[in-house]
Design an enzyme around this catalytic site. Structure first.
Site, short mmCIF file in Angstrom:
data_model
loop_
_atom_site.label_atom_id
_atom_site.label_comp_id
_atom_site.label_asym_id
_atom_site.label_seq_id
_atom_site.Cartn_x
_atom_site.Cartn_y
_atom_site.Cartn_z
N GLY A 100 0.84 -1.19 0.00
CA GLY A 100 0.00 0.00 0.00
C GLY A 100 0.87 1.23 0.00
CD GLN A 156 3.42 5.76 2.66
OE1 GLN A 156 2.44 5.25 2.15
NE2 GLN A 156 4.38 5.03 3.23
CB CYS A 164 5.52 2.31 7.79
SG CYS A 164 5.10 3.84 6.94
CG LEU A 165 6.60 0.99 1.67
CD1 LEU A 165 5.89 1.29 0.36
CD2 LEU A 165 7.73 -0.02 1.46
CG HIS A 188 -0.15 1.46 7.38
ND1 HIS A 188 0.78 1.10 8.33
CD2 HIS A 188 0.53 2.21 6.47
CE1 HIS A 188 1.96 1.61 8.00
NE2 HIS A 188 1.84 2.28 6.87
CD GLU A 189 -1.35 2.67 2.85
OE1 GLU A 189 -0.85 3.81 2.79
OE2 GLU A 189 -0.65 1.64 2.96
CG HIS A 211 0.66 6.83 5.58
ND1 HIS A 211 1.80 7.35 6.16
CD2 HIS A 211 0.93 5.53 5.35
CE1 HIS A 211 2.71 6.38 6.28
NE2 HIS A 211 2.20 5.27 5.80
#
Ligand code: ZN
Length: 171
Positions: free
Chosen positions: A46, A51, A88-89, A130-131, A134
């Site tokens: 995702g 990000q 998380c990226l 999670h998204e 963000h």
């Protein structure tokens, strides 16, 4: 098409609340394509617009069923509890066991402007939460228990970020 650099912990754009998208135009379609390319290259499951430095309410994901884009998402209901080792990226190479609701009901729009209504559990439910975080300027660090978080902050302060995550289940 271009792959965006992924913004990492410490970048203020990750702490901003992203703004609703009012019109799905060619720019948004292109953004979604480039975000997907960036997500697959990472690799991740995702990716949310902040990000890649864009403060808009859009995220992309693929949990193995093909690429999807959600615009102006909202979680309208959540149920249960599920513990998952989340990464998380934007906080590369670190994972923590985090408890969040197991099932969520997500609404939003797709790239054609159609209404979406998705019941998701386990991994997909986790990706949605999670998204959404963000888009609200929240990193998974804020979902950690106090002791976990203290330790995480020590690791993060001590290290210099150098690039992409290796794990494939990060978002
Ligand atoms: Zn993330």
């Amino acid at each position: 098409m271009a792959i965006f650099p992924i913004r990492v912990f410490g970048d203020p754009v990750l702490r901003q609340r992203a703004v609703e998208i009012e019109e799905i135009d060619g720019k948004i379609v292109r953004l979604s394509e480039e975000m997907l390319e960036t997500m697959y290259a990472a690799p991740g499951v995702g990716l949310a617009a902040p990000q890649v430095g864009i403060e808009r309410r859009i995220f992309v994901y693929d949990v193995g069923e093909g690429p999807m884009t959600v615009i102006n998402p909202e979680i309208v209901e959540s149920r249960g509890e599920w513990e998952y080792e989340e990464g998380c990226l934007s906080v590369p190479d670190l994972h923590w066991l985090i408890v969040r609701p197991k099932e969520v009901h997500l609404v939003g729009h797709d790239l054609q402007g159609n209404e979406l209504s998705i019941e998701a559990d386990e991994l997909l439910g986790r990706v949605f939460q999670h998204e959404l975080d963000h888009l609200d300027g929240i990193l998974l660090l804020e979902r950690l228990e106090r002791d976990q978080r203290k330790q995480a902050m020590r690791v993060l302060r001590a290290r210099a970020f150098s690039g992409s995550a290796e794990a494939s289940r990060d978002a």
